[in-house]
Design a protein around this motif. Structure first.
Motif, PDB file in Angstrom:
ATOM      1  N   ASP A 150       0.818  -1.195   0.000  1.00  0.00           N
ATOM      2  CA  ASP A 150       0.000   0.000   0.000  1.00  0.00           C
ATOM      3  C   ASP A 150       0.862   1.259   0.000  1.00  0.00           C
ATOM      4  O   ASP A 150       1.950   1.289   0.571  1.00  0.00           O
ATOM      5  CB  ASP A 150      -0.911   0.036   1.218  1.00  0.00           C
ATOM      6  N   MET A 151       0.356   2.278  -0.640  1.00  0.00           N
ATOM      7  CA  MET A 151       0.924   3.624  -0.555  1.00  0.00           C
ATOM      8  C   MET A 151      -0.220   4.578  -0.256  1.00  0.00           C
ATOM      9  O   MET A 151      -1.398   4.241  -0.480  1.00  0.00           O
ATOM     10  CB  MET A 151       1.622   4.040  -1.852  1.00  0.00           C
ATOM     11  N   GLY A 152       0.106   5.742   0.229  1.00  0.00           N
ATOM     12  CA  GLY A 152      -0.969   6.670   0.506  1.00  0.00           C
ATOM     13  C   GLY A 152      -0.507   7.976   1.090  1.00  0.00           C
ATOM     14  O   GLY A 152       0.700   8.270   1.116  1.00  0.00           O
ATOM     15  N   TRP A 153      -1.491   8.704   1.573  1.00  0.00           N
ATOM     16  CA  TRP A 153      -1.250  10.036   2.109  1.00  0.00           C
ATOM     17  C   TRP A 153      -1.990  10.224   3.433  1.00  0.00           C
ATOM     18  O   TRP A 153      -3.167   9.829   3.563  1.00  0.00           O
ATOM     19  CB  TRP A 153      -1.745  11.092   1.118  1.00  0.00           C
ATOM     20  N   VAL A 193      -3.834   3.607  -1.634  1.00  0.00           N
ATOM     21  CA  VAL A 193      -3.996   2.876  -2.893  1.00  0.00           C
ATOM     22  C   VAL A 193      -3.160   1.606  -2.810  1.00  0.00           C
ATOM     23  O   VAL A 193      -2.003   1.643  -2.366  1.00  0.00           O
ATOM     24  CB  VAL A 193      -3.606   3.745  -4.103  1.00  0.00           C
ATOM     25  N   SER A 194      -3.764   0.504  -3.201  1.00  0.00           N
ATOM     26  CA  SER A 194      -3.071  -0.782  -3.145  1.00  0.00           C
ATOM     27  C   SER A 194      -2.135  -0.923  -4.343  1.00  0.00           C
ATOM     28  O   SER A 194      -2.178  -0.124  -5.286  1.00  0.00           O
ATOM     29  CB  SER A 194      -4.089  -1.920  -3.154  1.00  0.00           C
ATOM     30  N   SER A 195      -1.312  -1.960  -4.311  1.00  0.00           N
ATOM     31  CA  SER A 195      -0.410  -2.203  -5.425  1.00  0.00           C
ATOM     32  C   SER A 195      -1.173  -2.485  -6.710  1.00  0.00           C
ATOM     33  O   SER A 195      -0.662  -2.250  -7.807  1.00  0.00           O
ATOM     34  CB  SER A 195       0.529  -3.364  -5.109  1.00  0.00           C
ATOM     35  N   GLY A 196      -2.409  -2.954  -6.576  1.00  0.00           N
ATOM     36  CA  GLY A 196      -3.243  -3.216  -7.741  1.00  0.00           C
ATOM     37  C   GLY A 196      -4.011  -2.009  -8.227  1.00  0.00           C
ATOM     38  O   GLY A 196      -4.741  -2.086  -9.224  1.00  0.00           O
ATOM     39  N   PHE A 237     -10.655  14.693  -4.228  1.00  0.00           N
ATOM     40  CA  PHE A 237      -9.286  14.185  -4.349  1.00  0.00           C
ATOM     41  C   PHE A 237      -9.278  12.883  -5.130  1.00  0.00           C
ATOM     42  O   PHE A 237     -10.242  12.116  -5.109  1.00  0.00           O
ATOM     43  CB  PHE A 237      -8.691  13.916  -2.970  1.00  0.00           C
ATOM     44  N   THR A 238      -8.161  12.635  -5.789  1.00  0.00           N
ATOM     45  CA  THR A 238      -7.947  11.373  -6.491  1.00  0.00           C
ATOM     46  C   THR A 238      -6.551  10.873  -6.166  1.00  0.00           C
ATOM     47  O   THR A 238      -5.583  11.637  -6.255  1.00  0.00           O
ATOM     48  CB  THR A 238      -8.073  11.551  -8.012  1.00  0.00           C
ATOM     49  N   ILE A 239      -6.465   9.609  -5.789  1.00  0.00           N
ATOM     50  CA  ILE A 239      -5.158   9.016  -5.533  1.00  0.00           C
ATOM     51  C   ILE A 239      -4.823   8.052  -6.656  1.00  0.00           C
ATOM     52  O   ILE A 239      -5.693   7.330  -7.151  1.00  0.00           O
ATOM     53  CB  ILE A 239      -5.111   8.313  -4.156  1.00  0.00           C
ATOM     54  N   SER A 240      -3.562   8.040  -7.052  1.00  0.00           N
ATOM     55  CA  SER A 240      -3.114   7.115  -8.087  1.00  0.00           C
ATOM     56  C   SER A 240      -1.647   6.789  -7.828  1.00  0.00           C
ATOM     57  O   SER A 240      -0.991   7.461  -7.036  1.00  0.00           O
ATOM     58  CB  SER A 240      -3.285   7.721  -9.481  1.00  0.00           C
ATOM     59  N   TYR A 296       3.202   7.811   2.612  1.00  0.00           N
ATOM     60  CA  TYR A 296       3.679   6.619   3.297  1.00  0.00           C
ATOM     61  C   TYR A 296       3.674   5.440   2.330  1.00  0.00           C
ATOM     62  O   TYR A 296       2.967   5.438   1.331  1.00  0.00           O
ATOM     63  CB  TYR A 296       2.835   6.311   4.537  1.00  0.00           C
ATOM     64  N   ALA A 297       4.452   4.450   2.674  1.00  0.00           N
ATOM     65  CA  ALA A 297       4.507   3.222   1.888  1.00  0.00           C
ATOM     66  C   ALA A 297       4.656   2.039   2.825  1.00  0.00           C
ATOM     67  O   ALA A 297       5.443   2.091   3.772  1.00  0.00           O
ATOM     68  CB  ALA A 297       5.673   3.259   0.901  1.00  0.00           C
ATOM     69  N   LYS A 298       3.897   0.995   2.543  1.00  0.00           N
ATOM     70  CA  LYS A 298       4.008  -0.248   3.314  1.00  0.00           C
ATOM     71  C   LYS A 298       4.838  -1.221   2.491  1.00  0.00           C
ATOM     72  O   LYS A 298       4.438  -1.605   1.380  1.00  0.00           O
ATOM     73  CB  LYS A 298       2.627  -0.819   3.624  1.00  0.00           C
ATOM     74  N   ILE A 299       5.953  -1.599   3.046  1.00  0.00           N
ATOM     75  CA  ILE A 299       6.866  -2.511   2.357  1.00  0.00           C
ATOM     76  C   ILE A 299       7.163  -3.647   3.314  1.00  0.00           C
ATOM     77  O   ILE A 299       7.754  -3.432   4.378  1.00  0.00           O
ATOM     78  CB  ILE A 299       8.159  -1.790   1.949  1.00  0.00           C
ATOM     79  N   ALA A 300       6.727  -4.841   2.922  1.00  0.00           N
ATOM     80  CA  ALA A 300       6.840  -6.014   3.801  1.00  0.00           C
ATOM     81  C   ALA A 300       6.119  -5.681   5.118  1.00  0.00           C
ATOM     82  O   ALA A 300       4.954  -5.309   5.109  1.00  0.00           O
ATOM     83  CB  ALA A 300       8.286  -6.398   3.989  1.00  0.00           C
TER      84      ALA A 300
END
Length: 115
Positions: free
Chosen positions: A33-36, A51-54, A67-70, A96-100
């Motif tokens: 996941d990534m986001g704000w 927003v998910s990886s997909g 707002f729009t996230i991409s 932010y980013a979720k990694i593992a």
């Protein structure tokens, strides 16, 4: 070492638009996941959008319709397009980013909306 770098914050009048960008760098196999998030003066940090990886995006109610996230997985970037900005959107916006199993944060970018 993973780093996130935001850009795009500015001061705009109410009703205006901004696009925030965030790029991740470092030793990264896959970003989930990534986001704000944002933190307004005197308030706690609050979620704005994810927003998910997909590419499945989620916006909090206050952001829906405005707002729009991409994201661009190849570039390791996430974007937040913000339209119809309101003074209450004034805050420091954090990527932010979720990694593992870990979450990583950027240093933030200031968005100021004047009436």
């Amino acid at each position: 070492q993973v780093q996130l770098l935001e850009s795009g914050g500015d001061s705009v009048q109410a009703g205006g638009s901004l696009t925030l960008s965030c790029v991740a760098s470092g030793s990264i196999l896959q970003i989930e996941d990534m986001g704000w998030y944002r933190r307004a003066p005197g308030n706690q940090r609050e979620l704005v959008a994810t927003v998910s990886s997909g590419g499945d995006g989620h916006l909090v109610d206050s952001a829906k319709g405005r707002f729009t996230i991409s994201r661009d997985n190849a570039k390791k970037m996430v974007y937040l397009q913000m339209n119809s900005l309101k003074p209450e959107d004034t805050a420091v916006y954090y990527c932010y980013a979720k990694i593992a199993w870990d979450h990583y944060w950027g240093q933030g970018t200031q968005v100021t909306v004047t009436s």
